[in-house]
Design a protein around this motif. Structure first.
Motif, PDB file in Angstrom:
ATOM      1  N   THR A 195      24.650 -76.649 -16.535  1.00 52.08           N
ATOM      2  CA  THR A 195      24.070 -75.562 -15.751  1.00 52.08           C
ATOM      3  C   THR A 195      25.061 -75.138 -14.668  1.00 52.08           C
ATOM      4  O   THR A 195      25.509 -75.966 -13.872  1.00 52.08           O
ATOM      5  CB  THR A 195      22.746 -76.007 -15.106  1.00 52.08           C
ATOM      6  OG1 THR A 195      21.836 -76.388 -16.132  1.00 52.08           O
ATOM      7  CG2 THR A 195      22.144 -74.881 -14.280  1.00 52.08           C
ATOM      8  N   TYR A 196      25.400 -73.863 -14.657  1.00 53.83           N
ATOM      9  CA  TYR A 196      26.389 -73.314 -13.742  1.00 53.83           C
ATOM     10  C   TYR A 196      25.749 -72.243 -12.860  1.00 53.83           C
ATOM     11  O   TYR A 196      24.775 -71.589 -13.258  1.00 53.83           O
ATOM     12  CB  TYR A 196      27.545 -72.680 -14.510  1.00 53.83           C
ATOM     13  CG  TYR A 196      28.444 -73.682 -15.208  1.00 53.83           C
ATOM     14  CD1 TYR A 196      29.705 -73.976 -14.719  1.00 53.83           C
ATOM     15  CD2 TYR A 196      28.018 -74.338 -16.362  1.00 53.83           C
ATOM     16  CE1 TYR A 196      30.530 -74.899 -15.359  1.00 53.83           C
ATOM     17  CE2 TYR A 196      28.831 -75.256 -17.011  1.00 53.83           C
ATOM     18  CZ  TYR A 196      30.079 -75.528 -16.511  1.00 53.83           C
ATOM     19  OH  TYR A 196      30.885 -76.436 -17.139  1.00 53.83           O
ATOM     20  N   THR A 197      26.318 -72.068 -11.676  1.00 55.39           N
ATOM     21  CA  THR A 197      25.979 -70.927 -10.836  1.00 55.39           C
ATOM     22  C   THR A 197      27.042 -69.853 -11.051  1.00 55.39           C
ATOM     23  O   THR A 197      28.243 -70.131 -10.973  1.00 55.39           O
ATOM     24  CB  THR A 197      25.923 -71.311  -9.355  1.00 55.39           C
ATOM     25  OG1 THR A 197      24.830 -72.222  -9.158  1.00 55.39           O
ATOM     26  CG2 THR A 197      25.711 -70.089  -8.474  1.00 55.39           C
ATOM     27  N   THR A 221      21.739 -68.398 -12.278  1.00 51.82           N
ATOM     28  CA  THR A 221      21.932 -69.673 -12.958  1.00 51.82           C
ATOM     29  C   THR A 221      22.184 -69.413 -14.431  1.00 51.82           C
ATOM     30  O   THR A 221      21.414 -68.696 -15.077  1.00 51.82           O
ATOM     31  CB  THR A 221      20.693 -70.569 -12.781  1.00 51.82           C
ATOM     32  OG1 THR A 221      20.492 -70.830 -11.395  1.00 51.82           O
ATOM     33  CG2 THR A 221      20.878 -71.881 -13.520  1.00 51.82           C
ATOM     34  N   SER A 222      23.274 -69.968 -14.927  1.00 52.68           N
ATOM     35  CA  SER A 222      23.621 -69.808 -16.332  1.00 52.68           C
ATOM     36  C   SER A 222      23.610 -71.184 -16.988  1.00 52.68           C
ATOM     37  O   SER A 222      24.320 -72.088 -16.559  1.00 52.68           O
ATOM     38  CB  SER A 222      25.008 -69.183 -16.482  1.00 52.68           C
ATOM     39  OG  SER A 222      25.051 -67.903 -15.885  1.00 52.68           O
ATOM     40  N   ASN A 232      20.377 -67.042 -18.941  1.00 50.35           N
ATOM     41  CA  ASN A 232      20.701 -66.667 -17.578  1.00 50.35           C
ATOM     42  C   ASN A 232      19.460 -66.200 -16.824  1.00 50.35           C
ATOM     43  O   ASN A 232      18.647 -65.424 -17.353  1.00 50.35           O
ATOM     44  CB  ASN A 232      21.724 -65.525 -17.566  1.00 50.35           C
ATOM     45  CG  ASN A 232      22.946 -65.863 -18.391  1.00 50.35           C
ATOM     46  OD1 ASN A 232      23.648 -66.810 -18.107  1.00 50.35           O
ATOM     47  ND2 ASN A 232      23.201 -65.069 -19.427  1.00 50.35           N
ATOM     48  N   ARG A 296      27.733 -76.490 -10.159  1.00 53.55           N
ATOM     49  CA  ARG A 296      27.442 -76.727  -8.745  1.00 53.55           C
ATOM     50  C   ARG A 296      27.248 -78.201  -8.443  1.00 53.55           C
ATOM     51  O   ARG A 296      26.798 -78.987  -9.277  1.00 53.55           O
ATOM     52  CB  ARG A 296      26.224 -75.929  -8.289  1.00 53.55           C
ATOM     53  CG  ARG A 296      24.902 -76.330  -8.890  1.00 53.55           C
ATOM     54  CD  ARG A 296      23.764 -75.577  -8.191  1.00 53.55           C
ATOM     55  NE  ARG A 296      22.468 -75.922  -8.749  1.00 53.55           N
ATOM     56  CZ  ARG A 296      21.756 -75.135  -9.534  1.00 53.55           C
ATOM     57  NH1 ARG A 296      22.238 -73.959  -9.885  1.00 53.55           N
ATOM     58  NH2 ARG A 296      20.573 -75.521  -9.993  1.00 53.55           N
ATOM     59  N   VAL A 365      22.298 -75.333  -3.752  1.00 53.42           N
ATOM     60  CA  VAL A 365      22.405 -73.890  -3.557  1.00 53.42           C
ATOM     61  C   VAL A 365      22.985 -73.629  -2.178  1.00 53.42           C
ATOM     62  O   VAL A 365      22.475 -74.124  -1.158  1.00 53.42           O
ATOM     63  CB  VAL A 365      21.042 -73.196  -3.704  1.00 53.42           C
ATOM     64  CG1 VAL A 365      21.164 -71.699  -3.396  1.00 53.42           C
ATOM     65  CG2 VAL A 365      20.492 -73.418  -5.098  1.00 53.42           C
TER      66      VAL A 365
END
Length: 513
Positions: A195-197, A221-222, A232, A296, A365
């Motif tokens: 999970t990526y930002t 969030t992807s 996404n 993240r 975040v």
């Protein structure tokens, strides 16, 4: 008569004594004159055969010297002194000049991108050199002038692939020093299985003309499934109008050619740990867009990101239709921002502007209070933010954590760099750049450019760079334009901006491949 005979006998005796003395002085006697030997012709013989011929003739081998020769085989006789056929006394010495073969020249160059504790064999035919450190190398066996060389690499240790630039050619009476062996980390669609930002920016004129401006940024969030698609969820800023909870599914690709990974047609993945990915869209007829994703750090806190950063920004100003960018040198202290920035407003530069504000981190975040949100990467190298405040001009921020002890060798290897900028929003451009940084203050690039939807490929150039111990990075491009930014302490990420008069505002974000 008797008296005369007596005198004659005495005279004859004296005469005989004189003759004897003269003969002795002249080396005569019963042995006769010294023997004269004709020197044998040994030119072209091996050293062993020449020695046999000379000693067999009753002579000795004298001084041996060596010289290069394009016609005489190495080890054979080029010349003798005295020359063949000369008559000399028995036991005289004959000096020989032996061939070392043709003059040879070395083949070498520079190795970049090899990982820590890695090694790679570099070859020119059967000539092999195992190399375990980045920097210059020279293969052990020379090549004669006029000879050909073709440098290849064997399999490197670790999860890397290597390739060669300037690999082949013909020796022209000079050492070869421009071979470049470069190594990148192996990545695939499976590398992005997390999970990526993601932050994203695309600045363009309204479409349709009566609709809202197509000037947007987003943060979201992807979720990369490691099989070539993403889910996404994002918040988008469309010309100051904030639209939350948008969702879509998109494919992604990872391909590798000539040892260079390519992410979704115009980007790359940080090869060391997969913590970051970036891309510039390269679709003909479609304006460029830039996207940066970071894995993240879910455990990050406001205090854990304290430190010194260099930050770049790209923004679209709705009131004028211009693009502006800036380069900031900031320090984070428990969320408080201090520092200065230089702003580029459509080519007009202002410097010494105070940077201030407040950042906080919660549950991974990162929030710029009152304006933007994003995340810090798991390795702490990158911070990404996009504006999500109603009424604000869309922008994205990307910051790199500067370190200490950075040297030019830190910035060596292969980087994927995404560039995005322009002057009015109707003339944006983006570049997907591969940078070969050589660790000695020079670099070369290849890139594809998207200029408002017009794609050009196979562009190349060379430039120079300087880097300070704190990571501050200055690049001079092939046209002599200067760009400023910084590189992370480990050299795995960089940010750069154009903040010189009359240059288009632009930002560059890069990751080591």
């Amino acid at each position: 008569m008797n008296i005369m005979r007596t005198r004659g006998n005495a005279a004859n005796g004296v005469f005989l004594v004189l003759i004897t003395l003269l003969i002795t002085a002249c080396g005569g006697g019963s042995d006769g004159p010294a023997a004269q030997i004709s020197i044998p012709n040994v030119v072209g013989n091996t050293q062993a055969a020449a020695t046999t011929a000379i000693t067999g003739a009753g002579l000795t081998v004298g001084t041996l010297t060596h010289a290069t020769s394009a016609t005489v085989v190495a080890g054979d006789v080029i010349s003798e002194n005295p020359a063949a056929g000369t008559s000399v006394s028995s036991g005289s010495a004959v000096a020989l000049v032996l061939s070392t073969g043709p003059q040879t020249f070395t083949v070498g160059g520079t190795l970049i991108g090899l990982g820590a504790n890695g090694s790679v064999p570099i070859l020119n035919g059967a000539d092999t050199l195992p190399v375990s450190a980045n920097g210059s190398f020279t293969l052990p066996t020379g090549v004669a002038s006029g000879g050909n060389y073709s440098v290849t690499v064997g399999a490197p240790s670790g999860a890397q692939t290597c390739a060669v630039q300037n690999a082949a050619g013909t020796i022209a009476s000079a050492n070869v020093t421009n071979v470049v062996v470069y190594c990148t980390y192996n990545v695939s669609v499976a590398t992005l299985n997390n999970t990526y930002t993601t932050v994203f920016a695309q600045f363009d004129e309204p479409n349709p003309p009566s609709g809202p401006p197509a000037i947007l940024d987003l943060v979201g969030t992807s979720i990369y499934n490691g099989m070539g698609s993403t889910d996404n969820t994002f918040t988008v800023n469309i010309g100051g109008v904030i639209v939350p909870n948008q969702q879509n599914t998109e494919p992604y690709t990872v391909t590798t050619a000539n040892a260079i990974p390519n992410f979704s047609g115009g980007g790359g993945i940080e090869g060391v740990n997969g913590d970051a990915a970036l891309a510039v869209s390269m679709t003909s007829g479609t304006p460029p867009a830039i996207g940066i994703a970071v894995l993240r750090d879910a455990n990050a806190t406001t205090a854990s990101i304290n430190g010194n950063y260099t930050l770049v920004d790209i923004s679209a100003q709705l009131s004028t239709g211009n693009i502006y960018g800036y380069l900031a040198t900031i320090t984070l202290t428990n969320g408080a921002i201090s520092g200065t920035y230089t702003q580029n407003m459509a080519g007009t530069i202002t410097t010494g502007n105070p940077a201030s504000g407040q950042w906080s981190v919660s549950n991974g975040v990162l929030t710029s209070v009152g304006s933007a949100s994003g995340a810090v990467s798991a390795d702490g190298d990158l911070i990404v933010l996009a504006d999500t405040n109603s009424g604000d001009d869309p922008y994205i921020n990307v910051a790199v954590a500067r370190g200490t002890g950075v040297t030019p060798a830190t910035f060596e290897g292969v980087y994927n760099v995404a560039e995005y900028g322009g002057t009015p929003v109707t003339a944006t451009f983006g570049k997907a750049i591969t940078v070969f940084a050589y660790g000695n203050g020079s670099y070369s690039i290849t890139y594809t450019k998207n200029a408002s939807g017009t794609i050009t490929t196979n562009n190349t150039g060379t430039g120079s760079y300087t880097v300070a111990a704190d990571g501050t990075l200055t690049l001079t491009d092939p046209d002599g334009d200067v760009y400023n930014g910084a590189i992370s302490a480990d050299g795995n990420a960089l940010v750069v901006a154009s903040v010189a008069s009359q240059q288009n505002p632009a930002i560059f974000v890069g990751v080591r491949q």
